[in-house]
Design a protein around this motif. Structure first.
Motif, PDB file in Angstrom:
ATOM      1  N   ARG A  46      85.966  42.575  33.316  1.00  0.00           N
ATOM      2  CA  ARG A  46      86.217  42.018  34.635  1.00  0.00           C
ATOM      3  C   ARG A  46      86.460  40.428  34.741  1.00  0.00           C
ATOM      4  N   TYR A  47      86.101  39.929  33.698  1.00  0.00           N
ATOM      5  CA  TYR A  47      86.332  38.307  33.545  1.00  0.00           C
ATOM      6  C   TYR A  47      87.682  38.211  33.434  1.00  0.00           C
ATOM      7  N   MET A  48      88.398  39.038  32.666  1.00  0.00           N
ATOM      8  CA  MET A  48      89.859  38.494  32.525  1.00  0.00           C
ATOM      9  C   MET A  48      90.648  38.962  33.857  1.00  0.00           C
ATOM     10  N   ARG A  49      90.118  39.885  34.456  1.00  0.00           N
ATOM     11  CA  ARG A  49      90.809  40.230  35.865  1.00  0.00           C
ATOM     12  C   ARG A  49      90.704  39.205  36.751  1.00  0.00           C
ATOM     13  N   MET A  50      89.298  38.498  36.729  1.00  0.00           N
ATOM     14  CA  MET A  50      89.370  37.153  37.815  1.00  0.00           C
ATOM     15  C   MET A  50      89.930  36.219  37.172  1.00  0.00           C
ATOM     16  N   ARG A  51      90.338  36.192  35.878  1.00  0.00           N
ATOM     17  CA  ARG A  51      91.178  35.023  35.228  1.00  0.00           C
ATOM     18  C   ARG A  51      92.790  35.166  35.818  1.00  0.00           C
ATOM     19  N   GLY A  52      92.900  36.161  36.292  1.00  0.00           N
ATOM     20  CA  GLY A  52      94.468  36.444  36.847  1.00  0.00           C
ATOM     21  C   GLY A  52      95.088  37.472  35.773  1.00  0.00           C
ATOM     22  N   TYR A  53      94.420  38.146  35.072  1.00  0.00           N
ATOM     23  CA  TYR A  53      95.362  39.135  34.293  1.00  0.00           C
ATOM     24  C   TYR A  53      95.346  40.447  35.158  1.00  0.00           C
ATOM     25  N   ASN A  54      96.381  41.033  34.600  1.00  0.00           N
ATOM     26  CA  ASN A  54      96.515  42.495  34.947  1.00  0.00           C
ATOM     27  C   ASN A  54      95.844  43.413  33.936  1.00  0.00           C
ATOM     28  N   VAL A  55      94.149  43.848  34.485  1.00  0.00           N
ATOM     29  CA  VAL A  55      93.624  44.378  33.529  1.00  0.00           C
ATOM     30  C   VAL A  55      93.623  45.891  33.501  1.00  0.00           C
ATOM     31  N   LEU A  56      93.774  46.516  32.144  1.00  0.00           N
ATOM     32  CA  LEU A  56      93.630  48.072  32.103  1.00  0.00           C
ATOM     33  C   LEU A  56      92.576  48.430  31.407  1.00  0.00           C
ATOM     34  N   PHE A  57      91.484  49.059  31.883  1.00  0.00           N
ATOM     35  CA  PHE A  57      90.478  49.375  31.047  1.00  0.00           C
ATOM     36  C   PHE A  57      89.985  51.050  31.327  1.00  0.00           C
ATOM     37  N   PRO A  58      90.646  51.763  30.567  1.00  0.00           N
ATOM     38  CA  PRO A  58      90.441  53.277  30.651  1.00  0.00           C
ATOM     39  C   PRO A  58      89.530  53.831  29.858  1.00  0.00           C
ATOM     40  N   MET A  59      89.309  55.105  30.072  1.00  0.00           N
ATOM     41  CA  MET A  59      88.028  55.825  29.263  1.00  0.00           C
ATOM     42  C   MET A  59      88.517  57.285  29.143  1.00  0.00           C
TER      43      MET A  59
END
Length: 962
Positions: A46-59
């Motif tokens: 979540r932090y990296m997403r708010m820092r402007g990164y396109n974040v992929l977190f799968p499971m």
């Protein structure tokens, strides 16, 4: 309404961040221990997403192996203890127990439960990419992985020791055992002491170099021993040892059983010295470990020293009966080591006050310490020839003295160990036996694990030195969080050796070239992160498992071959193949891998090995994050204590954000986090305060005051601190700042404004909500929408940044100065007798402020008092006056924190009288004194006694209460 803000697709306009956590086994509910790993991962995502990164977190979900199978079998057999655990600890409704008797049904049941727990926890997962390790598409991916390893010669047939379940007749690893314990395999040297012609007592030891100091042989008098013929040689070993050796040798025949007590008093010849040594009884000898026969070296083994002293002291009649003179049991010193005398075992035993062989914990500690010291610093004594061989008969002396002098005397313990083993082996008096060092370890079926030497079986060759070089290179070029865990990785890489790659039982993927063998669970879970990058597109385009050939994966994951050729062979459209390749190429390498500390010696290190072997350097993972365990009210969670808290129950009792924030606030990442009722309630209270302050913010009055300037200035500090903490994954520090320090800021602000919120509060709360969002996303999102009236999702808002223009060191110093003054006044009031009606303060004049700045600069960097005095004199202050002021200031400033020192240094001019005057009302409210007067020291006149005025220095005013 489904919005899909966490569904990530390649976006070349944004930097990407690919983050994963170890996927769970669905054989029981997720509990608080799992939640810690996943919460830390989610906070970072979540932090990296708010820092402007396109974040992929799968499971995904890990079905492979025997845990699911074993649990379903136990339930089907009516295991009352397990069923009770399911119902009363794991919260499984009694009517659902029937569903858990079938392995796949059980897996799907807990898979669904775990997924719901993750959704309820607010994890920002892209669920389109969910899979299980028994999905046919994933099996094709694993077939490709093992094909690559085999092509590189890293999967090979061989003969190696493995942990083995005698019940299921299959190799077992960490996830096949109760408690998820990795069986640690050790190799004991068996030194053959000849009892009679062609009959030997094989003494098991990890220290063959100490054979020269053997005074006797130990057996357990109450244990059962057997005479066995092993590959043509006759041994006496414990009954359990004979059973274990069946898994390690080709031919074992039991001749007859004998009691340990029958061996007492017999003598066996030491093959290294020719000396006949007696067999004696010892309770500490464990017939379950190795051969059940132990050689006694009392000079260097604490157990042996204590047992012999105890025997001499308490059973002299037994020694006489056995015809043994106590003198012949005197310790024989072999190794010289710094910090110990002639008999090291005696030294450490006496130092630790050990009296009995029953003091196992102390003896284990002493043994570990002495063995380590001798191994790393010990040298074999030059006089052992004199000690050991002076009465040695021929022909032993002739063939022993020369090689011992040449290879062993004067050598380090490690050198002597290798030489002794080779020498005894060449003489035919050495054998080997494997043992589980951390025994007992139990298979999930309840059977104790033994070591089996597997022949002509498939192994992953983690011992390959060239492969290890690549892994060391990978470790050198990646971030490990925290870095102190790096050493554990290096040690694991160092000792890793061949590992069985498959089992004959369990769920998973068949070895493509060995039907009937299932790739084991810690072998198919090493590079599955690559599968996440394309799995949803495989489903979207309806690709069939049989189309996912080795050539397909070669192109998609390695860029090998041509898309056109792969399309022709597989029947998949060329543009789809290219799209999958682009997706993988965008997301890889993996940016951050998260897991618990228990997976460092296995999964996480295997993850490194397999990435290093299969992918080019530019696709190697960039970071591993390792967290500690979770305690519940200070105790380890365990089935036996029945204190395992299923995650969904904790969420119901405390609320989602409380559970998340409590786990984060309890400890920094590698420490064990203690989840307690007290801390949870404290966190809950802080979350409520945040919400209440947010409601105040929308009712704020206009008109900026010192308090508003102060709050916005402090906000810049908080943004900086939380940003730095999350960059370093110091999740506790970030959580404490956001929950406690920022709450304290607003409380202070409202005090400064007499409870009436001003214009700065809304700006502060908006940024506060953003910084809280990764930690407690639900309340942050609710406040963002319902209280602050925002239309966007806070989860995709931009992370706050520092505004240097709003940093006001002058006003921060002003408030800090006045707070110190208030504290001093309160201290006086605690001992003041009578009613305090007025407060008179006399302060240093502004022209002395530079003295404070100079002294603060010396204190902050640890400078000397004399240098500070010299610097103040050089600034123009007369020497005598400078010395007096600086001494007082120097002592005072050593008591203030770094933040205050930094403020003092940075503020060019500061008027203490003006500071007090501006916050007179605040001082009155905090102290309860209505009348507040402030003067420069030379204006105070008779308002304050002269002796007090003479003590005034910058930042230390004179105070009079009347």
């Amino acid at each position: 309404m489904k919005v899909g803000i966490f569904e990530a697709e390649p976006d070349e306009n944004k930097p990407k961040f690919f983050i994963t956590a170890a996927f769970p086994y669905p054989n029981s509910p997720l509990h608080l221990g799992h939640s810690r790993t996943y919460t830390i991962t989610d906070v970072y995502a979540r932090y990296m997403r708010m820092r402007g990164y396109n974040v992929l977190f799968p499971m995904g979900f890990h079905y492979t192996g025997t845990p699911i199978l074993a649990m379903a079998e136990s339930i089907a057999k009516g295991d009352h203890e397990l069923i009770d655990l399911m119902i009363n600890v794991y919260d499984v409704p009694p009517e659902d127990i029937e569903k858990l008797k079938d392995p796949l049904s059980l897996a799907r049941y807990f898979h669904n439960d775990a997924k719901n727990a993750m959704i309820e926890s607010g994890y920002s997962i892209d669920w389109r990419r969910e899979f299980t390790t028994i999905d046919e598409e994933f099996k094709r991916f694993i077939i490709w992985q093992f094909t690559k390893l085999k092509e590189k010669g890293l999967v090979k047939k061989g003969t190696h020791p493995v942990g083995w379940c005698p019940n299921h007749n299959m190799p077992v690893g960490m996830h096949d055992t109760k408690g998820d314990v990795e069986p640690e395999i050790g190799e004991f040297t068996l030194i053959l002491f000849e009892l009679e012609r062609d009959l030997y007592l094989p003494a098991a030891t990890l220290r063959p170099e100490t054979v020269f100091g053997v005074t006797n042989i130990w057996v357990n008098p109450n244990a059962e021993y057997v005479i066995v013929n092993i590959d043509g040689r006759r041994y006496i070993v414990s009954k359990r040892a004979a059973f274990k050796l069946r898994f390690q040798r080709d031919s074992i025949v039991e001749e007859r059983t004998i009691k340990g007590e029958e061996l007492l008093g017999k003598r066996a010849r030491n093959p290294a010295t020719g000396k006949l040594v007696p067999v004696l009884p010892a309770e500490f000898v464990d017939p379950e470990t190795a051969s059940g026969v132990v050689m006694s070296v009392p000079a260097h083994a604490p157990y042996d020293y204590v047992a012999l002293e105890e025997l001499k002291r308490e059973k002299p009649d037994l020694l006489r009966k056995l015809g043994i003179d106590p003198e012949e049991l005197a310790p024989i010193p072999l190794i010289r080591v710094k910090g110990y005398g002639e008999i090291p075992a005696k030294d450490i035993v006496e130092r630790m006050g050990i009296k009995s062989q029953k003091e196992k914990d102390l003896l284990d500690e002493a043994t570990k310490k002495l063995y380590s010291d001798e191994y790393h610093n010990g040298i074999v004594r030059e006089d052992i020839i004199e000690h050991v061989y002076k009465d040695m008969p021929e022909p032993y002396r002739s063939f022993a003295v020369a090689p011992v002098k040449a290879w062993i005397v004067g050598k380090s313990v490690s050198e002597a160990r290798e030489a002794t083993t080779k020498w005894l082996s060449a003489l035919g008096y050495e054998d080997r036996m494997y043992e589980i060092l951390n025994r007992p370890v139990y298979c999930r079926c309840g059977t104790e694990i033994v070591v089996k030497v597997l022949r002509d079986q498939w192994f992953i060759d983690y011992g390959n030195p060239e492969w290890k070089k690549l892994v060391y290179e990978l470790l050198d070029n990646m971030r490990i969080v925290p870095d102190e865990i790096r050493e554990e990785f290096l040690k694991t890489v160092d000792w890793l050796h061949e590992r069985a790659a498959a089992r004959t039982r369990g769920l998973g993927t068949e070895l493509p070239w060995a039907k009937g063998w299932i790739i084991e669970s810690l072998s198919d879970s090493t590079i599955y992160m690559a599968f996440y990058t394309v799995v949803h597109k495989i489903r979207k385009y309806g690709l069939k498992p049989e189309q996912l050939t080795v050539e397909f994966w070669d192109y998609v994951l390695l860029g090998k071959g041509k898309a056109k050729d792969v399309a022709e062979k597989t029947g998949i459209k060329e543009e789809i193949i290219k799209e999958l390749r682009r997706d993988f190429d965008y997301w890889y390498p993996l940016d951050s891998r998260h897991s618990g500390r228990d997976l460092v010696p296995n999964h996480l290190t295997f993850f490194l090995f397999n990435h290093a072997a299969i992918f080019p350097r530019e696709k190697w993972p960039r970071q591993i994050v390792v967290n500690g365990f979770v305690l519940l009210e200070g105790k380890k969670m365990s089935k036996s204590l029945r204190n395992i808290i299923p995650l969904r129950r904790a969420l119901r009792v405390y609320g989602v954000d409380t559970v998340r924030a409590t786990l984060l606030a309890a400890a920094e990442i590698l420490q064990d986090a203690n989840f307690s009722e007290e801390l949870a309630k404290s966190v809950m209270d802080r979350l409520r305060r945040f919400e209440n302050y947010a409601k105040l913010a929308v009712e704020a009055e206009s008109g900026e005051t010192i308090a508003d300037r102060w709050l916005l200035s402090v906000l810049q500090q908080r943004v900086d601190a939380v940003t730095k903490a999350l960059d370093r994954l110091r999740t506790r520090a970030a959580t404490i700042t956001v929950l406690y320090e920022m709450s304290g800021d607003v409380a202070k602000y409202l005090e400064l404004r007499n409870g009436k919120p001003g214009p700065a509060l809304r700006e502060y709360v908006e940024n506060w909500a953003k910084m809280l969002a990764p930690i407690a996303p639900h309340i942050a999102e609710e406040v963002w929408h319902e209280v602050l009236g925002k239309d966007s999702f806070i989860s995709v808002e931009t992370w706050p940044t520092i505004d240097p223009k709003k940093r006001d060191a002058q006003v921060e110093l002003l408030v800090s100065y006045v707070d110190r003054l208030v504290d001093d006044v309160k201290s006086i009031l605690r001992v003041y007798k009578g009613e305090a009606k007025s407060l008179v303060v006399a302060v240093a004049k502004p022209d002395s402020w530079q003295i404070a700045r100079i002294v603060a600069s010396y204190v902050s960097r640890g400078g000397q008092l004399r240098d500070a005095i010299r610097a103040v004199i050089n600034s123009g202050v007369p020497g005598k006056e400078a010395a007096q002021i600086v001494r007082k200031l120097y002592e005072f400033l050593r008591s203030v924190d770094e933040a205050m020192l930094a403020l003092i240094e940075s503020v060019q001019e500061f008027d203490e009288k003006e500071a007090v005057a501006k916050l007179k009302d605040y001082i009155s409210r905090k102290t309860g004194i209505q009348k507040v007067e402030v003067y420069y020291v030379d204006e105070a006149g008779d308002k304050i006694p002269q002796q007090k005025l003479r003590q005034v220095i910058p930042l230390r005013p004179a105070i009079l209460i009347a």
